[in-house]
Structures are given as structure tokens and as C-alpha cells.
Design a protein around this motif. Sequence first.
Motif, short mmCIF file in Angstrom:
data_model
loop_
_atom_site.label_atom_id
_atom_site.label_comp_id
_atom_site.label_asym_id
_atom_site.label_seq_id
_atom_site.Cartn_x
_atom_site.Cartn_y
_atom_site.Cartn_z
N ALA A 306 43.09 64.52 46.40
CA ALA A 306 43.61 65.48 45.41
C ALA A 306 42.52 65.90 44.44
N LEU A 307 41.70 64.95 44.00
CA LEU A 307 40.60 65.26 43.08
C LEU A 307 39.60 66.20 43.74
N LYS A 308 39.34 65.97 45.00
CA LYS A 308 38.41 66.83 45.74
C LYS A 308 38.98 68.25 45.84
N ALA A 309 40.28 68.36 46.09
CA ALA A 309 40.92 69.67 46.19
C ALA A 309 40.87 70.41 44.86
N MET A 310 40.91 69.66 43.75
CA MET A 310 40.84 70.26 42.41
C MET A 310 39.40 70.43 41.93
N LYS A 311 38.44 70.08 42.82
CA LYS A 311 37.01 70.20 42.50
C LYS A 311 36.62 69.33 41.31
N ILE A 312 37.19 68.11 41.28
CA ILE A 312 36.85 67.13 40.25
C ILE A 312 36.10 65.99 40.94
N SER A 313 34.90 65.72 40.47
CA SER A 313 34.09 64.68 41.12
C SER A 313 33.54 63.72 40.08
N GLY A 314 33.15 62.53 40.56
CA GLY A 314 32.56 61.53 39.68
C GLY A 314 31.49 60.77 40.43
N ASN A 315 30.99 59.70 39.83
CA ASN A 315 29.92 58.94 40.48
C ASN A 315 30.46 57.84 41.38
N THR A 316 31.79 57.78 41.54
CA THR A 316 32.41 56.84 42.46
C THR A 316 33.76 57.39 42.88
N THR A 317 34.42 56.72 43.80
CA THR A 317 35.76 57.13 44.22
C THR A 317 36.78 56.15 43.69
N PHE A 318 38.00 56.62 43.54
CA PHE A 318 39.05 55.73 43.04
C PHE A 318 39.38 54.68 44.09
N ALA A 319 39.28 55.04 45.36
CA ALA A 319 39.53 54.08 46.43
C ALA A 319 38.55 52.91 46.37
N SER A 320 37.29 53.20 46.06
CA SER A 320 36.31 52.11 45.96
C SER A 320 36.61 51.21 44.77
N GLU A 321 37.16 51.79 43.68
CA GLU A 321 37.55 50.98 42.53
C GLU A 321 38.72 50.06 42.87
N VAL A 322 39.64 50.56 43.70
CA VAL A 322 40.77 49.74 44.13
C VAL A 322 40.27 48.59 45.00
N ARG A 323 39.30 48.86 45.85
CA ARG A 323 38.75 47.79 46.69
C ARG A 323 38.03 46.74 45.83
N ASN A 324 37.37 47.20 44.79
CA ASN A 324 36.75 46.25 43.86
C ASN A 324 37.82 45.39 43.18
N GLU A 325 38.91 46.04 42.79
CA GLU A 325 40.00 45.31 42.13
C GLU A 325 40.60 44.25 43.05
N SER A 326 40.61 44.51 44.34
CA SER A 326 41.19 43.55 45.29
C SER A 326 40.38 42.26 45.40
#
Length: 336
Positions: A306-326
Motif C-alpha cells: 500500500a505504501l508503494k502504491a501511495m509512493k511513500i518510501s523509507g529506508n526499510t520495510t515494515f515487513a522487515s520490522e515485523v521480522r525483527n520484532e519476531s
Amino acid sequence: MEKKKIEFNKITKNTGKKMKTIYEKTKENVIKVVDQNDDGTFDTEDVYAIKERVGDLVKKTSDSIMMTVDEKRRTLEKERLKPVFAEDLSDASFNLPKLLRITDISKKYADSDVCQNAIGYMRPQKGIDVINLFKNEIDLFGLTFIPDKQSEIYYVDPSDQNKYIALEDYFDYLKIVRVNELQKIAQDLGARYFKVTYKEHKAKFTSNKGKVKAGAKIGQKSASAEMERDISSTEINTIEVAAEMNCPGHEPFEPKLEYLKREPSIQSLIALRMDKDSPITHHKFTLKLINSSGIKEKDAIKIDAALKAMKISGNTTFASEVRNESRRIFEYEVDF
């Protein structure tokens, strides 16, 4: 023969009178219909009056058609733009999506007649609903934003649907509030000492160990996040004492849980401590942070799409943050 001729003339005469009467009545009725100025005759004025009435009828019909077309246009435009109005907030069927965006009102919405007085709009993005709130209308929603209203993308707090956390601060904030809750639990249960240790397992990638894969469709393509890691690894990358305290101790009372209310270990701790016949004096266990984070990896992948579709980017992905949280845990130790 003469008698029949007389009777025939009589019938003819009577028929003529009847026909004349019918004609006069018909003429009278016709004049009543077409006589528009009530002067008893059908003349030029009546012709103009009829023309005017026909014109009015055509105009009314035309106006009715135009109104129908305009209503259809407005309905289609409203379905396309999906505006949200202040009155929608009091509708029992209205629910805020988990993903929220704060944005300026665009020209498309400012110029649309169906979006006048709108306070935002709904916009599904790659399988996930997003509500866009106009900056100058945020306060109407009665929401709390963590840490403030200056970010663009927020995700709902797992314990409070009226609180939204900036996506870039999501896990940092949840770490703090859960440490605070563990501290409050210990104090409410009458602990004399408690300690919360934060640990993070080191990411260890392998080619033949545990494998985690998740994907989300983007149009006809597929966006996937795949990670292979040694699930059984116990190597610790980070150790931090998040909270530690000595307390005077007191008789326990049952804590009010928010973020940790679905944690079996916490529920067990409370039950054991509240047991008046044989209350515990010491307890130690670990909590996996991902279990109370309020989000799963498959949801995080949809958010990234969804962020990619809205052209919003950052220096990491939210999925990678969730994997870190795990890979993160709390080690909780408490003495009574």
C-alpha cells in the motif's frame, strides 16, 4: 307506401336533430379544451397559449432528465472519490481502518461538488483499506496520535482503536508501553522486586533450516518477502535491562491489563499470585514481543504494498520490522 315514407322522413329528421345536438356538444367540449383564455372561442390567443403550455411541459421534462443525469453523475463521483463527512463518524456502521494517512486536501477533492465539507476519504490500496484525513480536519475524529500529528502514516494501537501510532515509531512505542505495563503488574500484585530484561536473538540465515515466506498480490504481479532463518537459534544479539525496581510489597490486587491481556504467562502469574491459599513468592518467564504487537507479517507485507502504491518510501520495510520484532523477547522476573 306513403305511410312508410312519412315514418322514414320522421326518423331522418329526428336523427338529424340528434346528430346536430352531438355536434354542438362536441364543439363545445373541444372549445373548452382548446380555449385557453376563456372567451368561448378558439382563436390566435389560444394557439399561443397552447404553445406556451407545451413549451413549459417540454422544459419540465428536460429539467427532470437533466436532474436525473446530474444525480447519476454525483452518485458515480461519490463512489469514485469515497469522501468521508463529519456526520459519518456518528454512524454505527462506520469503522476506521487500521491504516491511516494524514494529508493535505488535493485539488480534485477541493473542486468536487460532492466532496464539499468532506473531512477525508477512504481509499483501498493493494488489499488493505486506508483512510486519508485532511490535516485541517483531524481534530473532528477525536483520535490520539503517537507521538504527534506530524507524521504521514499511522497504524492503529493494538489496545485502543482510537489511538494511532506513527508507523516509523510503532515498535519502539509498543516496547515502552509494555515495559511500563509489566512494571505496573508487578506493583499491583505487591512485588518486592521485579526485573524486565529485553533480549533480541541474532538473525541467522541458513539454506536448509526454518523458512518463512509471505506474499501479497500487486495487480497481476506478486510482491513477496521470503526469509530463511535458523528458528532454533538461541544466540543473543542484544541484552538490555529495560526495567528493575525494589518495592515495599503489599497485599495483591488484580491488575488491569491492556497490551498483555492475551498473554497466557501473564494471566497465569496473576492467578497464582491472587491465590490466597498458596500465593507464589517468585516467578520468572519470557514473553515473545510479536505476540502482543498487534500485527502479523502477512499484514505488514500488505502495508508495504500500500505504501508503494501511495509512493511513500523509507529506508526499510515494515515487513522487515515485523521480522525483527519476531526475534525479540522480554525476560520477566518477579519476587513477592
